[in-house]
Design a protein around this motif. Sequence first.
Motif, mmCIF file in Angstrom:
data_model
loop_
_atom_site.group_PDB
_atom_site.id
_atom_site.type_symbol
_atom_site.label_atom_id
_atom_site.label_comp_id
_atom_site.label_asym_id
_atom_site.label_seq_id
_atom_site.Cartn_x
_atom_site.Cartn_y
_atom_site.Cartn_z
ATOM 1 N N ALA A 274 39.294 70.570 -2.310
ATOM 2 C CA ALA A 274 40.056 71.117 -3.435
ATOM 3 C C ALA A 274 39.315 72.262 -4.120
ATOM 4 O O ALA A 274 39.909 73.033 -4.872
ATOM 5 C CB ALA A 274 40.370 70.016 -4.444
ATOM 6 N N TRP A 275 38.012 72.360 -3.876
ATOM 7 C CA TRP A 275 37.257 73.482 -4.430
ATOM 8 C C TRP A 275 36.150 73.857 -3.459
ATOM 9 O O TRP A 275 35.724 73.046 -2.632
ATOM 10 C CB TRP A 275 36.698 73.142 -5.818
ATOM 11 C CG TRP A 275 35.484 72.266 -5.863
ATOM 12 C CD1 TRP A 275 34.187 72.661 -6.020
ATOM 13 C CD2 TRP A 275 35.429 70.821 -5.775
ATOM 14 N NE1 TRP A 275 33.328 71.582 -6.033
ATOM 15 C CE2 TRP A 275 34.070 70.434 -5.892
ATOM 16 C CE3 TRP A 275 36.400 69.828 -5.610
ATOM 17 C CZ2 TRP A 275 33.672 69.100 -5.848
ATOM 18 C CZ3 TRP A 275 36.008 68.508 -5.561
ATOM 19 C CH2 TRP A 275 34.657 68.144 -5.678
ATOM 20 N N THR A 276 35.712 75.095 -3.561
ATOM 21 C CA THR A 276 34.666 75.610 -2.670
ATOM 22 C C THR A 276 33.315 75.482 -3.356
ATOM 23 O O THR A 276 33.167 75.858 -4.525
ATOM 24 C CB THR A 276 34.928 77.086 -2.336
ATOM 25 O OG1 THR A 276 36.214 77.203 -1.718
ATOM 26 C CG2 THR A 276 33.867 77.631 -1.388
ATOM 27 N N LEU A 277 32.345 74.940 -2.636
ATOM 28 C CA LEU A 277 30.999 74.841 -3.189
ATOM 29 C C LEU A 277 30.498 76.255 -3.491
ATOM 30 O O LEU A 277 30.419 77.093 -2.590
ATOM 31 C CB LEU A 277 30.079 74.157 -2.175
ATOM 32 C CG LEU A 277 28.699 73.730 -2.665
ATOM 33 C CD1 LEU A 277 28.815 72.605 -3.684
ATOM 34 C CD2 LEU A 277 27.816 73.308 -1.494
ATOM 35 N N PRO A 278 30.183 76.563 -4.757
ATOM 36 C CA PRO A 278 29.756 77.923 -5.109
ATOM 37 C C PRO A 278 28.502 78.358 -4.343
ATOM 38 O O PRO A 278 27.694 77.517 -3.919
ATOM 39 C CB PRO A 278 29.479 77.818 -6.614
ATOM 40 C CG PRO A 278 30.341 76.683 -7.078
ATOM 41 C CD PRO A 278 30.312 75.698 -5.951
ATOM 42 N N PRO A 279 28.341 79.673 -4.161
ATOM 43 C CA PRO A 279 27.227 80.191 -3.363
ATOM 44 C C PRO A 279 25.854 79.676 -3.781
ATOM 45 O O PRO A 279 25.005 79.424 -2.918
ATOM 46 C CB PRO A 279 27.331 81.713 -3.553
ATOM 47 C CG PRO A 279 28.782 81.953 -3.820
ATOM 48 C CD PRO A 279 29.245 80.755 -4.602
ATOM 49 N N LEU A 280 25.604 79.523 -5.075
ATOM 50 C CA LEU A 280 24.289 79.061 -5.515
ATOM 51 C C LEU A 280 24.001 77.654 -4.999
ATOM 52 O O LEU A 280 22.879 77.351 -4.564
ATOM 53 C CB LEU A 280 24.186 79.101 -7.042
ATOM 54 C CG LEU A 280 22.842 78.638 -7.621
ATOM 55 C CD1 LEU A 280 21.683 79.458 -7.051
ATOM 56 C CD2 LEU A 280 22.854 78.718 -9.143
ATOM 57 N N PHE A 281 25.001 76.782 -5.038
ATOM 58 C CA PHE A 281 24.792 75.420 -4.549
ATOM 59 C C PHE A 281 24.646 75.410 -3.020
ATOM 60 O O PHE A 281 23.886 74.606 -2.475
ATOM 61 C CB PHE A 281 25.938 74.515 -4.998
ATOM 62 C CG PHE A 281 25.980 74.313 -6.489
ATOM 63 C CD1 PHE A 281 25.094 73.447 -7.117
ATOM 64 C CD2 PHE A 281 26.893 75.002 -7.271
ATOM 65 C CE1 PHE A 281 25.115 73.267 -8.484
ATOM 66 C CE2 PHE A 281 26.919 74.832 -8.644
ATOM 67 C CZ PHE A 281 26.028 73.963 -9.256
ATOM 68 N N MET A 329 40.957 73.350 -11.224
ATOM 69 C CA MET A 329 41.408 72.904 -9.912
ATOM 70 C C MET A 329 41.876 71.460 -9.994
ATOM 71 O O MET A 329 41.318 70.674 -10.757
ATOM 72 C CB MET A 329 40.265 73.014 -8.888
ATOM 73 C CG MET A 329 39.835 74.452 -8.624
ATOM 74 S SD MET A 329 38.035 74.661 -8.447
ATOM 75 C CE MET A 329 37.449 74.459 -10.116
ATOM 76 N N ARG A 330 42.903 71.149 -9.234
ATOM 77 C CA ARG A 330 43.374 69.768 -9.133
ATOM 78 C C ARG A 330 42.525 69.100 -8.058
ATOM 79 O O ARG A 330 42.722 69.333 -6.862
ATOM 80 C CB ARG A 330 44.858 69.774 -8.759
ATOM 81 C CG ARG A 330 45.540 68.435 -8.821
ATOM 82 C CD ARG A 330 47.047 68.655 -8.676
ATOM 83 N NE ARG A 330 47.789 67.416 -8.668
ATOM 84 C CZ ARG A 330 49.020 67.286 -9.152
ATOM 85 N NH1 ARG A 330 49.629 68.327 -9.686
ATOM 86 N NH2 ARG A 330 49.636 66.130 -9.105
ATOM 87 N N ILE A 331 41.573 68.281 -8.455
ATOM 88 C CA ILE A 331 40.563 67.820 -7.502
ATOM 89 C C ILE A 331 40.735 66.367 -7.051
ATOM 90 O O ILE A 331 40.019 65.915 -6.146
ATOM 91 C CB ILE A 331 39.133 68.011 -8.053
ATOM 92 C CG1 ILE A 331 38.888 67.139 -9.286
ATOM 93 C CG2 ILE A 331 38.860 69.473 -8.335
ATOM 94 C CD1 ILE A 331 37.421 67.124 -9.725
ATOM 95 N N GLY A 332 41.669 65.630 -7.649
ATOM 96 C CA GLY A 332 41.814 64.249 -7.207
ATOM 97 C C GLY A 332 42.817 63.471 -8.027
ATOM 98 O O GLY A 332 43.553 64.021 -8.846
ATOM 99 N N GLU A 333 42.843 62.160 -7.768
ATOM 100 C CA GLU A 333 43.763 61.284 -8.485
ATOM 101 C C GLU A 333 43.115 59.924 -8.707
ATOM 102 O O GLU A 333 42.140 59.557 -8.045
ATOM 103 C CB GLU A 333 45.073 61.124 -7.713
ATOM 104 C CG GLU A 333 44.933 60.399 -6.380
ATOM 105 C CD GLU A 333 46.274 60.172 -5.705
ATOM 106 O OE1 GLU A 333 47.289 60.630 -6.227
ATOM 107 O OE2 GLU A 333 46.284 59.506 -4.642
ATOM 108 N N ILE A 334 43.708 59.173 -9.616
ATOM 109 C CA ILE A 334 43.245 57.822 -9.911
ATOM 110 C C ILE A 334 44.055 56.828 -9.077
ATOM 111 O O ILE A 334 45.283 56.939 -8.982
ATOM 112 C CB ILE A 334 43.417 57.497 -11.413
ATOM 113 C CG1 ILE A 334 42.682 58.539 -12.278
ATOM 114 C CG2 ILE A 334 42.920 56.082 -11.701
ATOM 115 C CD1 ILE A 334 41.191 58.617 -12.043
ATOM 116 N N VAL A 346 34.576 60.594 -2.661
ATOM 117 C CA VAL A 346 34.806 61.981 -2.272
ATOM 118 C C VAL A 346 35.203 61.989 -0.796
ATOM 119 O O VAL A 346 34.433 61.536 0.056
ATOM 120 C CB VAL A 346 33.549 62.848 -2.504
ATOM 121 C CG1 VAL A 346 33.839 64.307 -2.134
ATOM 122 C CG2 VAL A 346 33.089 62.743 -3.953
ATOM 123 N N ILE A 347 36.411 62.470 -0.505
ATOM 124 C CA ILE A 347 36.902 62.455 0.877
ATOM 125 C C ILE A 347 37.205 63.868 1.364
ATOM 126 O O ILE A 347 37.330 64.782 0.602
ATOM 127 C CB ILE A 347 38.158 61.573 1.019
ATOM 128 C CG1 ILE A 347 39.279 62.076 0.106
ATOM 129 C CG2 ILE A 347 37.833 60.120 0.720
ATOM 130 C CD1 ILE A 347 40.595 61.354 0.315
#
Length: 347
Positions: A274-281, A329-334, A346-347
């Motif tokens: 759902a999101w891209t790991l930023p370059p620094l990470f 970002m919509r990253i997940g649900e309960i 985290v899947i």
Amino acid sequence: MSTPSQTSLSYRDAGVDIDAGDALVEAIKPFAKRTMREGVLGGLGGFGAMFEIGKKYKEPVLVSGTDGVGTKLKLAFMLNKHDTVGIDLVAMSVNDILVQGAEPLFFLDYFACGKLDVPSATDVVKGVAKGCEQAGCALIGGETAEMPGMYPDGEYDLAGFAVGAVEKSKIIDGTRIKPGDVVLGLASSGIHSNGYSLVRKIIEVAKPDLNADFHGRKLADVLMEPTRIYVKPLLALMAKMEVKGMVHITGGGLVENIPRVLQDNLTAVLNKDAWTLPPLFQWLQQHGNVADSEMHRVFNCGIGMTVIVAKENADAAMADLQAAGETVMRIGEIREREQGQAQTVVI
């Protein structure tokens, strides 16, 4: 038997410069003044700072938080860059009390050093004032402690203390979260203020040129980017709709912080795509050969705050936060938690 000193000793001879302390107080007064807000009684210099809770609250509950900046300070010393760690200091506490629905009201700071360097200390407190302006809270007091022999030359430590208020009926404690609710992720500005012992270890091993270009900026500046303060956009969102839970992603990352607002029968299922790991990470992971699981436990990995809302409110919440300047970002649900399942997956 010891012989009395023939020289008249002073506090300055012992390593404490009272005049430097006075000079610092005068230097920071204009910056503290810019943070004043309704409720502040008096100004800097009293023995205690006073704040009057306004009549907008029927049953006000005070929410307090305290934190520091951690070993990010070691990087600040190495780079001789002191103008942003004060923002970090404020952010760590105000973001924490915000997640319970509280509006930050005032802030106090504690600056401790071996020998007071007025220019660098002024830079630090200017950063504190800037953070308070971003959070809408008043810098109404603090303490500067000059303690010879306690800290190496050029080094200092910071602590901060924030107090906010929330209407008792509007406390956000996660009890209204249920299966089907949506987890929104607000982008971080960078590493924020956690995991810097590992960051420093990676720098030690990789030996990068900290002045080299990193995606259009110096690597040093990217590493020192101050923690994002989410207060104003989220207070505005809470005024418009029900926010069921919020999580400040600090030490422990996503996997250890989100469970703090969930009932035992619930789990947050996050989609890593759902999101891209930023370059620094990405850089840190590559140069430190850091496992995914360790990245998720140590760093925010690009998500500095999560917000949990009902599914039917998710689109509107995203639109409001984006309009306020946040990257959302919509990253997940309960979901209902299965037997033996972790509370964040985290899947």
